[in-house]
Design a protein around this motif. Structure first.
Motif, PDB file in Angstrom:
ATOM      1  N   TYR B 114      -0.828   1.378  -0.822  1.00 32.18           N
ATOM      2  CA  TYR B 114      -0.800   2.099  -2.081  1.00 32.18           C
ATOM      3  C   TYR B 114      -0.504   1.163  -3.242  1.00 32.18           C
ATOM      4  CZ  TYR B 114      -0.590   5.722  -5.458  1.00 32.18           C
ATOM      5  OH  TYR B 114      -0.871   6.483  -6.564  1.00 32.18           O
ATOM      6  N   ARG B 213      -0.426  10.904  -3.903  1.00 32.24           N
ATOM      7  CA  ARG B 213      -1.324   9.943  -3.248  1.00 32.24           C
ATOM      8  C   ARG B 213      -0.519   8.949  -2.420  1.00 32.24           C
ATOM      9  NH1 ARG B 213      -5.078   7.019  -7.199  1.00 32.24           N
ATOM     10  NH2 ARG B 213      -6.406   6.771  -5.397  1.00 32.24           N
ATOM     11  N   PHE B 214       0.583   8.499  -2.975  1.00 27.60           N
ATOM     12  CA  PHE B 214       1.433   7.548  -2.252  1.00 27.60           C
ATOM     13  C   PHE B 214       1.824   8.104  -0.888  1.00 27.60           C
ATOM     14  CE2 PHE B 214       5.884   6.299  -1.329  1.00 27.60           C
ATOM     15  CZ  PHE B 214       5.662   4.964  -1.070  1.00 27.60           C
ATOM     16  N   TYR B 217      -1.071   8.118   1.669  1.00 28.93           N
ATOM     17  CA  TYR B 217      -1.385   6.822   2.282  1.00 28.93           C
ATOM     18  C   TYR B 217      -0.285   6.394   3.246  1.00 28.93           C
ATOM     19  CZ  TYR B 217      -5.665   6.025  -0.215  1.00 28.93           C
ATOM     20  OH  TYR B 217      -6.963   6.134  -0.643  1.00 28.93           O
TER      21      TYR B 217
END
Ligand SMILES: Nc1ncnc2c1ncn2[C@@H]1O[C@H](COP(=O)(O)OP(=O)(O)OP(=O)(O)O)[C@@H](O)[C@H]1O
Ligand SMILES: Nc1ncnc2c1ncn2[C@@H]1O[C@H](COP(=O)(O)OP(=O)(O)OP(=O)(O)O)[C@@H](O)[C@H]1O
Ligand SMILES: O[C@@H]1[C@H](O)[C@H](O)CO[C@H]1O
Ligand SMILES: [Mg+2]
Ligand SMILES: [Mg+2]
Lengths: 336, 317, 316, 487
Positions: B114, B213-214, B217
């Motif tokens: 990320y 999003r972090f 991932y």
């Protein structure tokens, strides 16, 4: 004259290429020669062609996960059917050896025309995929994932073991030694210009790219999206075919697993060259530069002489550095 | 009521993965004349389990929208397997430590991924590909390709069965159900789907895009770490190539399972259907004695056929 | 005199224990050679992915860097010929081993993989005279080594029709993959499988799959991996299990190194050399297990004298 | 019915989308040299009718062009060949192409050597005619242009002529992203175009525009034409009445409740000025307008304020959270795969949980509540958001922001495409919420809407150049501040 951010971004791929070249020449001055360029860059030609093929598909917001195995398929066809007709197939040779087939084959089994038909079949399949993906509104990733197995299967059927012989004309084309400018450089420039003409300069090229930007708008302007998809996929098939042929011209023989890596390389090349996954934003010249950069990154690493444990990692690091440099320049420019 | 139930079912894209899996299973059983059907299923569940674990993580990443994909799963599997087996060094007492370390490997890889995507703005495909090379190097430098046996208790657990059903598969079915719940019924799941449809709109609707999003991932990498840990327990140690096949498999599961590769629309049940289907296809072709060439060819055509069949039933839009 | 000659190792794959052992052997033998001033350099290079194109580029880069000889474990016997020819034309000595190349200008240190496959069947013939059903585990499809070993096995079976190959799967030389493939096909196979013929790196996985299915353990030919040997030893101690193990020794890279050095030294070396494969039998199992690193591969390394002997033998 | 020999006639056309009967028997005719104004509530069927005319989809009923029945073979291509052009409600340019290339996409005749030059010249000349001083270049990438300029390009493109004539140009809410100045330019051009013998169908929710530009006004309601008269026969209020909306305009004039403005009320938003500008300050319960020409930094300011409520942004402080109503709903607002309910509740999910799980009872209740309060026209809140007409989608976005707990609501020209009846209701809602203590920052390009604000900041070139109180607010002063140094 001050560059706009957009202009700078277009120049970035070329810029990173220049920096990489400078680093290579610093590490290995011998590379700065006719022979040096030939050795470093001749394998960039098939990669550049595969990258352009991938770019055609990315233009219309699709992704081709089968380009690597397709290039391998073409290479296998090139090393067998295209050079010696059906008589060059290992299966046929085995049958001959066992006496099931006569030692001298009829004309129809020796003509390289079969190879031409097989290559045309490849392009036709690509065109059909474009149509299928459009008609059924299918995710291209799955369809091409499936196709990657299909091409690999066909390659293994044609060439169960690596072998065959590239046709002489391909061999001599790929080993041309023109005066002054090394062949790979000329080829790269020709590919870039051709792709650029096709997609950026023709009037239908605008429609093709527009279909990536806003398909609904293209449809509302009276264009057939089906035709657009077919065109782009057929183009991908065409450039992929050129990639396979140039590759087999360099390696002299075929291998089903020869180009599996091209799938990821070609995607990386498009992105490195400034293209984007969706929205029809592409740059043919950038894509070719991206492919060349990726190839040179390999040379750079080999000249660096890293411990074997870390050689694989270093390839990752160099990809990161090239792309990070792009972001940093981009950001510095925006701050200005 | 009945017809609406049917319509409802047909509208579920994951159904097709199961239909295909069952069809392939029937073809296998037809070959043996009814013998061994149960054993085939046992084997299918055994091996599908590992694909599903990484498939879940990949699915969350793919749901984030076009261009999001995690190509570092194989390398993470390898690293976690290598580190965990080396740390555990065949001692039963170290099983938990090994697990934590495998998961920690995942967290680390996820953070690196990320960071590349967010700090350096590298497209995820390339970012995770590059980091996978780095991770693979770490695994080589650390493990040197040496295969160390897992602790016996771990090996026993990963190979245990009740009534022909692998215990691990039962656990992962529960895990999948939980992750489906997270996707559909939690704030986090909604945020992931919102980002996948329109990242800008998501930000302006108050979604914490960066953190969402972090986590996706990191989650993908952690599941890869878990898979590496369990896999090295199951197959008698880690090896440098143990993750290789999970690159294509994890992506194939997501798409065959009926999630949209354009993001924003996913489902977990499809992962199991697709994983069983993929294993059974290979088994079917092996059973019928197809050579490698025909086997590849048939696998490809079957995948395309399933996706076309599924698309025909999906609503027009 | 080769003290200012530089040798490079071009390797296409490092992702299994065999290749790791191969690289370690290289290090172990070439480092002292460089220190002793026998050659100026002996650098190993590995490509990021197991790809012909990547290795071709690597060879071209090695030529550019001025290496005098390249020792090559090739990704493909034919598809590297273009790059190898280019190296030869530039005056570079190319010595291929394990994965050999067919380009005539290069040297080949070959293992007779076909014979290796045949030997597996010959062993079975002695051990199980009555014959029976056999399962074949193959390697990576489309790769030369896989095809050769498999051909040898099939030839052996053709000559000994009491054996019948009832199933064939690809395990890609990987324990986990072999295990999955065998587990899938087992239920459809007859109950009386007497033997499993393999290619190396897949025997342990096959054993696991048979165990999980609750099947009677057949004679599984092993591939010299330590975990395979350890499992065999365990079974041997518990129930007298008998089999054999065969593979190419990773240390053959060091033989290739010495051969390259001798060619650079101006010695006359025939283009085609053959090395025996490394075979382990019931009798020498313990001894080999002892000398094999935990988790590694049974190995033999070569000295300059050993190399000399191989070359001399080939000249006769 | 009116005017000389209509060249397009629609008779009893019907169109259904599944269970929704969007058009239930519409008659319409169109003659050279007239501008038809088409009005109606959100979801009345206006866009559907225009899509039919443009050949985007077929329908039941009769359609004749120049006396020829074309009902069965009317496609986009044939419509274009007949000289029918359409500026669609949702943007129909390709953002990755240049302005010239977008012109090419429209015209098959622009091909062969030098097409790019010809396309560029064609579109720029038309832009010069319609929007003098537009500042758009033929080689500009459309995606880089602000939305107003994109809309200008699209409008100009519809009027360009190559091989086929432009006989009828349909403008579906063309001014929704234009500021007053640009809208004025367009309407003036429409009059010129009509005077030269062209025909125009103009759809707008700004009744002033309709009354100013149209010769004849057609009113639609629920898929039917309910009134059709000369524009001169309508007044603003008779038009509103014909549309079936309760005229609540008097409410608009209601005096501002005292105590709302500034002073003692706590500060909610404070944004330090860019060099040489005025600070932006908004207090509890205030409605603050952001005015000026389009694209002068108003949207950017709103987004910066929005961000500042979540993480630190230098120079901006926000108290009590913020929510945003996007005006560019395609790119900033709508989640296209989701239902109406999911779209409405996304910002409020934190409140709609039981434990850590989202409670569908609670989300449905919230969505139903807002469907009723803001009048979203749908039989079921679980229908996909894209099944709503443009204006109804916009209402869902309003519901999303107003339904949240944010104390400050940022509105980015939020009334684009909202019909007049709904607007009045939303204005009322905003006032009521403000009275309850909510703060509104309202960017709008419509002068009428600024009248609802307690005070107005005028933007020019990314800076605030004037702060006008309600008393000081006149169109002249806003325009004066907007142009000052330029003129
Ligand atoms: N593609 C579609 N699928 C389903 N329903 C649709 C579709 N397009 C339009 N409708 C429905 O048809 C009706 C008419 O919509 P239309 O877009 O024509 O309204 P409109 O008058 O243009 O409204 P607005 O002023 O909000 O733009 C609405 O009920 C709408 O929900
Ligand atoms: N795909 C769809 N399925 C079901 N309903 C839809 C769909 N798309 C839109 N709708 C909604 O159905 C509503 C019906 O539209 P219409 O304009 O026909 O109103 P109506 O219910 O007939 O109104 P009235 O009761 O005033 O006659 C639209 O407002 C629209 O929001
Ligand atoms: O993996 C190994 C080697 O790579 C070698 O090439 C042949 O045997 C296989 O088992
Ligand atoms: Mg409309
Ligand atoms: Mg609207």
């Amino acid at each position: 004259m001050r560059l706009t951010a957009r202009q700078l971004r277009t120049l970035l791929p070329a810029l990173s290429l220049v920096v990489l070249l400078a680093a290579i020449f610093y590490l290995q001055p011998r590379a700065m020669s006719y022979v040096g360029f030939n050795l470093m860059l001749n394998l960039a030609i098939p990669i550049a062609l595969a990258t352009v093929a991938q770019m055609c598909v990315i233009t219309v917001n699709d992704l081709d996960l089968s380009i690597g195995t397709y290039v391998g398929f073409v290479a296998c066809v090139g090393a067998t059917l295209l050079s010696g007709g059906m008589g060059a197939l290992p299966v046929v040779k085995e049958l001959q050896a066992s006496g099931a087939l006569p030692a001298t084959l009829p004309w129809i089994m020796q003509t390289p025309l079969v190879g031409v038909v097989a290559l045309a079949f490849g392009i036709a399949v690509y065109a059909a995929l474009g149509a299928l993906i459009h008609w059924r509104n299918l995710p291209s990733i799955v369809v091409t994932l499936g196709m990657s197995f299909v091409w690999l299967g066909l390659s293994v059927l044609i060439l169960p073991v690596p072998g065959g012989q590239a046709p002489a004309f391909l061999r001599s084309l790929m080993t041309l030694k023109p005066a002054y400018v090394p062949f790979p450089i000329i080829a790269a420039i020709v590919i870039a210009i051709l792709a650029n003409l096709l997609l950026m300069h023709t009037s239908y090229g605008a429609v093709l790219r527009g279909a990536g930007g806003n398909p609904k708008a293209i449809e509302r302007a009276g264009w057939s999206l089906l035709k657009v998809k077919i065109t782009m996929f057929a183009l991908a098939g065409f450039f992929g075919m050129l990639a396979g042929l140039s590759l087999v011209g360099l390696t002299t023989s075929g291998d089903a697993n020869i180009a599996l890596r091209y799938t990821l390389l070609s995607i990386a090349g498009v992105i490195l060259g400034g293209g984007e996954f969706v929205g029809g934003r592409i740059s043919p010249v950038g894509a070719v530069i991206g492919a060349v950069t990726l190839t040179l990154a390999g040379s750079f690493l080999s000249f660096m002489r890293i411990s074997p444990d870390w050689q694989i990692g270093a390839q990752g690091a160099i990809l990161i550095i090239v792309l990070a440099a792009r972001t940093l320049i981009d950001r510095a420019e925006r701050r200005r | 009521m009945n017809s609406s139930f049917l319509r409802n079912l047909a509208g579920r894209p994951w159904l097709w993965a199961y239909v295909a899996a069952i069809a392939v299973w029937l073809v296998i059983v037809a070959f043996t004349g009814g013998r061994g059907g149960g054993e085939v299923l046992t084997a299918a569940f055994t091996f599908a389990t590992f694909s599903v674990i990484v498939g879940i993580g990949q699915m969350y990443v793919v749901t984030l929208g076009p261009g999001n994909v995690d190509l570092s799963i194989p390398a993470t599997i390898t690293l976690a397997g290598a580190v965990a087996t080396k740390v555990m060094d065949t001692q039963n007492g170290m099983i938990l430590t090994g697990l934590l370390i495998a998961l920690a490997c995942g967290v680390a890889v996820g953070i690196v991924n990320y960071a590349l995507i967010w700090l350096l703005r590298i497209p995820p495909i390339i970012a995770t590909l590059s980091s996978s090379f780095l991770v693979q190097s770490v695994a080589i430098a650390y493990g040197r390709g040496i295969r160390i046996k897992p602790p016996p208790a771990l090996a026993d657990f990963t190979t245990a069965q009740v009534l022909g059903m692998p215990v691990l598969a039962i656990c992962v079915i529960a895990l999948a159900a939980f992750m489906e719940l997270v996707l559909r019924r939690t704030l986090y799941g909604r945020w992931v789907t919102a980002i996948g449809q329109n990242i800008r709109a998501a930000r302006l609707a108050g979604v914490d895009v960066g953190r969402t999003r972090f986590y996706a991932y990191v989650m993908s990498a952690v599941f890869a770490g878990l898979c590496g840990y369990l896999l090295s327990g199951f197959s008698g140690g880690s090896s440098l190539s143990m993750g290789e096949e999970y690159l294509l498999t994890s992506i194939a599961l997501v798409v065959i399972g009926g999630s949209s590769v354009a993001g924003g629309n996913s489902n977990v049940p499809g992962l199991w259907g697709a994983a069983l289907f993929l294993f059974l296809v290979v088994t079917m072709l092996n059973t019928y004695g197809f050579g490698a060439g025909l086997r590849y060819l048939a696998t490809g055509l079957i995948i395309i056929a399933v996706i076309v069949a599924a698309s025909a039933r999906r609503p027009a839009r | 005199d080769t003290k200012d000659k530089k040798i490079a190792l071009s390797n296409n794959y490092a992702g299994n224990s065999w290749r790791q052992a191969m690289l370690r052997s290289w290090d172990k033998v070439t480092k002292p050679a460089v220190e002793a001033g026998i050659v100026a350099a002996a650098d190993p290079f590995t490509t990021a992915e197991n790809q012909v194109t990547e290795q071709a580029a690597q060879i071209q880069n090695l030529v550019l860097q001025g290496y005098n000889a390249i020792v090559l474990n090739a990704a493909s016997p034919d598809a590297l010929n273009g790059a190898v020819k280019e190296a030869c034309d530039a005056g570079v000595i190319v010595v291929s081993f394990d994965g050999i190349v067919t380009e005539p200008c290069a040297w080949r240190i070959a293992v007779d993989f076909k014979q290796m496959g045949k030997d597996e069947v010959l062993y079975l013939k002695d051990k199980i005279p009555a014959g029976g059903n056999v399962l074949e585990i193959r390697g990576l499809a489309g790769v030369f080594v896989d095809d050769e070993i498999s051909k040898g096995i099939h030839e052996g079976v053709a000559e000994n029709p009491q054996f019948k190959i009832v199933g064939s799967v690809h395990g890609d030389w990987d324990q986990a993959k072999a295990q999955a493939a065998v587990a899938g096909i087992l239920p459809s196979l007859p109950d009386d499988i007497v033997a499993v013929v393999t290619q190396g790196g897949d025997g342990y996985g096959a054993a696991q799959a048979f165990k999980a299915a609750g099947r009677k353990m057949p004679t599984i030919i092993m591939g010299n991996r330590q975990d395979e040997l350890a499992w065999w030893k365990e079974q041997k101690d518990a129930n007298g299990y008998e089999t054999m193990s065969v593979s190419i020794a990773p240390g053959v890279s060091t033989l290739a190194f010495w051969v390259a050095q001798q060619i650079l030294d101006g010695k006359d070396v025939p283009k085609d050399l053959v090395v025996p494969f490394l075979r382990i039998d019931q009798a020498n199992l313990e001894k080999n297990l002892e000398t094999t690193e935990k988790g590694g591969v049974a190995n033999v390394e070569y000295s300059a004298e050993d190399a000399q002997k191989v070359v001399d033998a080939a000249k006769k | 019915m009116t005017g000389p020999s209509p060249f397009i006639r629609l008779e009893d056309v019907r169109k259904s989308f599944g269970a929704v009967r969007a058009l239930q028997g519409v008659d319409l005719s169109c003659s050279a040299g007239e501008c038809i104004g088409l009005v109606g509530h959100n979801g009345a069927g206006k866009s559907t009718l225009m899509n039919l005319l443009a050949g985007v989809f077929g329908a039941e009923g009769r359609m004749t062009i120049d006396g020829e029945d074309v009902a069965d073979r009317h496609t986009v291509a044939s419509a274009q060949a007949q000289g029918i052009r359409c500026v669609f409600q949702e943007l129909s340019l390709c953002p990755n192409l240049t302005v010239a290339e977008n012109a090419r996409v429209m015209h098959r005749a622009l091909k062969g050597f030098g097409w790019r030059k010809r396309a560029g010249a064609l579109i720029v000349a038309k832009l010069d005619q319609v929007f003098p001083g537009h500042g758009i270049g033929a080689s500009d990438i459309v995606g880089d242009l602000p939305i107003a300029r994109r809309q200008m390009v699209e409008i100009a493109r519809a009027f360009t002529v190559t091989d086929a004539p432009a006989r009828l140009v349909i403008l579906d809410e063309p001014t929704s992203s234009l500021d007053a100045h640009q809208a004025g330019q367009l309407l003036a051009y429409v009059r010129r175009f009509v005077a030269e013998g062209g025909a125009v169908v103009l759809i707008s929710h700004l009744l002033g525009e309709i009354l100013e530009a149209a010769d004849r006004v057609v009113v639609m309601k629920d898929g039917r034409v309910v009134a059709e008269r000369l524009a001169s026969d309508f007044t603003r209020s008779s038009l509103v009445a014909a549309m079936g909306t309760v005229a609540r305009e008097e409410a608009e004039e209601r005096a501002v409740v005292s105590g709302r403005r500034g002073g003692e009320a706590p500060t909610r938003v404070r944004a330090r000025a860019a060099a040489g500008g005025v600070d932006l300050v908004a207090h509890r319960g205030e409605i603050v307008g952001l005015a000026g020409l389009g694209g002068q930094g108003q949207s950017e300011m709103l987004i910066r304020i929005f961000d500042a409520a979540r993480r630190s942004v230098s120079g901006i402080t926000v108290e009590g959270g913020s929510a945003l109503v996007a005006g560019d709903r395609q790119t900033d607002g709508v989640f296209p795969l989701w239902s109406i309910a999911e779209n409405i509740t996304i910002t409020s999910l934190n409140r709609l949980k039981r434990g850590i799980l989202i409670d569908s009872g609670k989300t449905d209740a919230m969505a139903e509540d807002w469907k009723a309060r803001i009048g979203i026209r749908t039989p079921d809140i679980h229908n996909p958001i894209l099944s709503l007409s443009g204006g109804n989608q916009q209402k869902a976005l309003f519901a999303r922001a107003l339904g949240s707990t944010a104390e400050t609501v940022l509105m980015d020209d939020p009334m684009r495409g909202v019909d007049i009846g709904t607007k009045q209701e939303v204005y009322g809602m905003i006032r009521a919420e403000a009275e309850r203590g909510r703060t509104f920052l309202w960017y709008t390009t419509e002068m009428d809407e600024l009248k609802h604000c307690d005070h107005v900041y005028v933007f020019r070139d990314q800076r605030i150049v004037a702060d006008l109180s309600r008393a000081e607010l006149t169109e002249e002063r806003v325009l004066h501040a907007s142009f000052e140094e330029v003129a």
